[in-house]
Design an enzyme around this catalytic site. Structure first.
Site: not given
Ligand code: ATP
Ligand code: MG
Length: 1046
Positions: A107-108, A112, A157, A160-161, A387, A389
């Site tokens: 997660s994070g 996404t 996060n 977070s999805s 992700g 967690e």
């Molecule tokens: N390529 C990137 N460039 C800049 N910031 C990023 C990038 N990827 C992720 N982030 C930052 O990290 C945060 C978390 O990313 P994201 O929501 O994609 O995580 P996730 O893997 O989908 O988590 P979860 O499993 O909780 O959904 C985003 O809100 C953003 O602020």
């Molecule tokens: Mg996500």
């Protein structure tokens, strides 16, 4: 490109970990760290992309970058998500292979974000057009809507999805997006009613309260203050870097783009508001008449407002919330609920409404984006699932989420490690096996249909008798006591292990990504996911169309005693379906790594990364990659694709596919270790070789295209030329024919003429002897004479009248007579005139002569002349004979009088005129005073030097005298006569008759006169000031005079 290849080989920060040397966990983490420091967040292991979350926006997602990666060669540019997206998209479009992009990480870690980058890249590079752009927009705009309803802030996060998402983007054969299908997996609905401190409920609630207009809030019966709502923990919503109001508007815009009608949006928001308000429905205990404790609504206002929103009788909802109908055999009994039971029912209702609403939302989006045509489609799946967690307190949701991640890891292992190695063995390639951790054992622990944890949970849920979490845990402990990846207090005790970190009522699973301790509390309830039938019936009874449609089982007609499938089994089967789907496609991996726990920008915690590197199996991945082959393909398609690279295989290979591939590659001279020939497939070790192969193919294809173009152009020119040549031949044939025809006609004409002459000459020679030699001249002369004779005789009979004014004359009958005819006409006319003249009396003749003379002198020279034609020349105007007064004068004139008239003499000194009598005799010109009738001046005609008159119609004349004359001393005379024409004419005639000389007459505008006092120059001026009776003379100075005339 150069930069990319140099960074690929940069010892400290190789872009492809396959090239890492030495290969250890430390060097791997160190490389990732170094690259991260250089802001290179993407790294390859072969064609797997590792992405380290920078937590800050980097300038690597610009349209220019998209252009850079578009149609690039995967290994020729810096590692990037765009490169893998491009590779997948091209493979789908050009090789006709369905793709899936698996994005994994905790997660994070940025899953996404990565999925959105993939989608936006594919949208940017696929073709454009009004319809295609609409589809792309709809696909992209599904993200903000689903994120608003399905994402929440967690401790790990901020976005977070809280649901799993798999999106199939469908393309036509040209690679144009046609639409898509979204599948969602188990929303973490417990968040609706409870979330730990520091986290938030789903974004939509905060967005709605922050972004809705006061009217909308009033319509939804909501208050703007988050602190008012129980489900929001009665806390404010400040989240740095997240503008809820702006996101709300973006979400509304996105819904509009997708195609939600305003009514649908309103209904959606109403149901959302109902969920939020349900959290504020407070229950309290009261005692019934029977003495039993029962619950009741404490403050009915919230309930009333909910009912107003959904169009339901408040009593119905209150009854459903506070009591329950129980069926015992044929009887239905209404039992009251305790306060905890009441709250349980309320929360279950809120969770159910929300999760069903979420499903409805996904279906509604699908309805908009689904492909309408039944064209053949290619599919690119993008998987972005919650992700892995580990929380302080992990419950059923974490168990499910981690199970899903375990399955994804399994697919990764299977495809990249296990299957790959198995394939080498299967294909007969020499292979030293690489050890790796196979997580099938953990998956089996959870999903096994008899001894798996999910199966046992289901069993407990369905089992009659006393059922609770403790019985479930006991069962697990019994069955899994010896399982390597399972632990609980009891199994530890049995093994005599003391571990304070594992509390009672918990079990622990050693996941691939770490050990997670799950608290069994709530497992049974969440797995059952039951909603009291009274509540679903109440919802169905509501007039709100959307809400009602979410609870079809509430319809009393459709009462079913069958229990719905449990949440766990539902999830298991949907994950199994997902896995099958993923297996059927060509996988592309993006492995996301979270560099720190604090969400801090550009901070890299090596320990944290090392843990992820371990559980993601990256080291093993590199090992297999290194030892293995980057690319494999069955011989048939391979040969088909590259056969143009060898003259022996192009254009057709007649042997077997394997031999063909061998011949083909032998000609390309790759190092032997780069290639391996399996039983059915060709293996290529390094991507470079493949890249080289592709490059050569592209060059060859370009050459072939040029060849085809060349042949085609040659053919076109040849055909064109042949056509032109044919036309030219046709035109010349016609032209030559035409020219020859004309020439022939000419020759024929000439021949005929020659023949005619020749025949004539021959005929004349033959007949000459039959004719006299000058017969024709005789005949001609005879005919000629006859004609002349006839003409003359005819003329004599037909002479015109003898009148001199008649000038008619018959025309000549033949042209040869025209000269003679003209001559005769002249002779006849002259003869006629002579005859006329001869019979005229002398006086008349003299008169006519005078007239003729006047005409010669003045015609076309003086404007007075035409006027004088009316006046007869009388000569004698004074009546000398009759008037005795002029006796003396008469005597002077005697018989020689030619003309007698009155004139005016101009005074030379002042220009005034005085009357005088003028007598012209055959010898003299006499001027006399009219009163005395005595001659005053007598001029001999021989003294006259000349006469000057004007051009105009006046009677002015200057009589120039010779200096030697008798009166010469007096100088010239200036006279004005009323009969000027006659006077000058007679003077002329008389002078000619007596002296034999013509009178010098000057018709001019300027002349000089001689006077005793000197010469005077006279200028004639045409002016209206001239008097009616003749010209006005004006003296100008001593020797100038102006004569004003008409
Ligand atoms: N390529 C990137 N460039 C800049 N910031 C990023 C990038 N990827 C992720 N982030 C930052 O990290 C945060 C978390 O990313 P994201 O929501 O994609 O995580 P996730 O893997 O989908 O988590 P979860 O499993 O909780 O959904 C985003 O809100 C953003 O602020
Ligand atoms: Mg996500």
């Amino acid at each position: 490109m150069e930069g990319a290849s140099s960074s690929l080989l940069d010892a400290e920060a190789v872009a492809d970990l396959v090239l890492l040397d030495p290969l250890t966990e430390e060097s791997l983490v160190q490389t990732l760290r170094e690259r991260f420091r250089r802001r290179d967040i993407y790294t390859y292991i072969g064609n797997v992309v590792i992405s380290v979350n920078p937590y800050t926006s980097l300038p690597i997602y610009t349209p220019e970058k998209v252009e850079e990666y578009r149609n690039c060669s995967f290994f020729a540019v810096k590692p990037h998500i765009y490169a893998i997206a491009d590779d997948a998209y091209r493979s789908l479009r050009d090789r006709d292979r369905d793709q899936c992009i698996l994005i994994t990480g905790e997660s994070g870690a940025g899953k996404t974000e990565a999925s959105k980058l993939v989608m936006s890249y594919v949208a940017a590079v696929s073709s454009k057009g009004e319809e295609v752009n609409k589809v792309k927009e709809q696909l992209l705009q599904s993200n903000p809507v689903l994120e608003a309803f399905g994402n929440a802030k967690t401790v790990r996060n901020d976005n977070s999805s809280r649901f799993g998402k798999y999106m199939d983007i469908e393309f036509d054969f040209k690679g144009e997006p046609l639409g898509g299908v979204i599948s969602n997996y188990l929303l973490e609905k417990s968040r609706i009613v409870r979330h730990v401190k520091g986290e938030r409920n789903f974004h939509i609630f905060y967005q709605l309260l922050a972004g809705a207009s006061p009217q909308l809030l009033q319509q939804l019966k909501l208050r703007q203050d988050c602190g008012h709502y129980g489900y929001l923990n009665r806390e404010g919503s400040n989240l740095p870097g997240m503008d809820d109001a702006a996101n709300f508007h973006a979400m509304q815009d996105a819904m509009r783009v997708i195609g939600f009608s305003p009514a649908e949006v309103t209904e959606l928001l109403q149901v959302t508001a109902v969920v939020l308000k349900l959290g504020n429905v407070q229950l309290s205990s009261s005692f019934q008449a029977s003495g039993m404790e029962a619950c009741s609504i404490t403050e009915p206002r919230e309930l009333r407002e909910i009912c107003e929103l959904i169009g339901l009788e408040p009593g119905t909802l209150e009854r459903a919330l506070c009591s329950r109908t129980v069926k015992a055999r044929d009887e239905t009994v209404l039992t009251t609920l305790t306060v905890p039971q009441g709250y349980y029912g309320r929360d279950a209702l809120a969770k159910n409404i929300y999760s069903r609403l979420f499903n409805w939302l996904v279906n509604r989006i699908n309805a908009s984006i689904q492909v309408k045509s039944d064209k053949q489609r290619k599919v690119m799946g993008v998987l972005d699932i919650y992700g892995f967690e580990i929380f302080q307190d992990n419950s059923f949701e974490q168990f499910i989420i981690n199970y899903c991640n375990e399955k994804l890891q399994q697919i990764f292992i299977l495809m990249t490690l296990k299957e790959e190695q198995e394939e080498y063995v299967r294909e007969g390639i020499q292979w030293t096996p690489v050890e790796f951790f196979d997580n099938s054992i953990i998956c089996n622990l959870i999903e096994n249909s008899t001894t798996g944890i999910l199966a046992m949970l289901d069993e407990e849920c369905l089992r009659p008798g006393v059922v609770n979490e403790d019985t479930f845990l006991t069962k697990l402990n019994q069955l899994l006591a010896t399982h390597k990846h399972y632990e609980s207090k009891e199994t530890q005790n049995a093994r005599r292990v003391t571990d304070a970190s594992l509390p009672p009522r918990c079990f622990r699973i050693h996941h691939y990504a770490g050990k997670v301790t799950y608290n069994v509390t709530g497992f049974i309830e969440k797995n059952n996911d039951l909603l009291f039938r009274d509540l679903s019936q109440a919802m169905w009874a509501a007039r709100h169309a959307l809400l009602r449609s979410l609870f079809p089982e509430g319809d009393p007609q459709k009462v079913s005693l069958k229990l719905p499938p449990t949440a766990g089994s539902q999830f298991k089967s949907s994950v199994a379906m997902l896995m099958r789907n993923l297996y059927s496609k060509n996988p592309n991996y993006i492995r996301c790594i979270k560099p720190n726990d604090a969400k801090s920008a550009m901070v890299f915690t090596p320990e944290l990364v090392l843990a992820q590197v371990r559980y993601l199996g990256l080291l093993e991945n590199v090992r297999v990659r290194r030892a293995g082959y980057a690319f494999r393909q069955p011989y048939g398609p391979f040969l088909q694709r590259y056969k143009m690279l060898n003259a022996r295989t192009w254009p057709r290979w007649h042997g077997g596919d394997r031999q063909g591939t061998e011949v083909l590659l032998a000609g390309l001279a790759f190092p032997a270790e780069e290639l391996a020939f399996g039983h059915t497939k060709i293996f290529i070790r390094s991507p470079r070789t493949l890249f080289d192969l592709e490059r050569r193919r592209q060059e060859r294809v370009a050459q072939l295209a040029t060849l085809i173009q060349k042949m085609f152009r040659g053919w076109r020119c040849r055909t064109q030329y042949q056509l032109m040549r044919k036309s030219q031949i046709l035109i010349s044939a016609w032209f030559r024919g035409h020219r020859q025809k004309n020439r022939y006609k000419q020759m024929k004409r000439s021949v005929l003429i020659l023949q005619a002459y020749a025949r004539g000459w021959k005929a004349r020679r033959t007949y000459r002897k039959y004719f006299r030699s000058n017969a024709s001249t005789c005949l001609a002369n005879f005919i000629y004479r006859r004609l002349v004779q006839r003409y003359l005789v005819g003329l004599a009979k037909n002479l015109p009248p003898l009148s001199v004014t008649d000038r008619t004359w018959p025309p000549a009958p033949y042209r040869f007579l025209s000269d003679a005819n003209q001559e005769l006409k002249n002779i006849f006319y002259h003869w006629k005139c002579k005859k006329y003249r001869d019979q005229l009396p002398a006086a008349r003749r003299a008169q006519l002569q005078a007239r003729l003379c006047a005409s010669e002198l003045f015609k076309d020279k003086k404007t007075l002349y035409p006027k004088s034609l009316q006046q007869p020349f009388r000569g004698e105007y004074l009546g000398l004979k009759q008037n005795p007064k002029y006796q003396k004068l008469h005597a002077v004139a005697k018989d020689k009088l030619v003309m007698a008239d009155t004139v005016r003499k101009v005074n030379r000194a002042n220009g005034k005129t005085v009357p005088r009598l003028l007598l012209l005799t055959t010898e003299h010109l006499v001027l006399a005073d009219p009163k005395a009738a005595q001659p005053k001046t007598v001029l001999s005609l021989s003294d006259i030097r000349g006469v000057s008159v004007t051009r105009f119609s006046d009677g002015f004349l200057a009589l120039h005298l010779k200096e030697v004359s008798t009166v010469g001393a007096k100088g010239d005379f200036l006279l004005v006569s009323d009969h000027l024409i006659e006077l000058v004419t007679r003077l002329h005639q008389t002078l000619e008759a007596t002296t034999g000389q013509a009178l010098p007459l000057h018709i001019t505008d300027r002349f000089s006169t001689r006077f005793p006092k000197g010469d005077v120059s006279i200028t004639v001026v045409e002016s209206p000031k001239a008097g009616i009776n003749g010209p006005v003379c004006k003296k100008k100075g001593s020797n100038k005079m102006e004569v004003l005339v008409h």
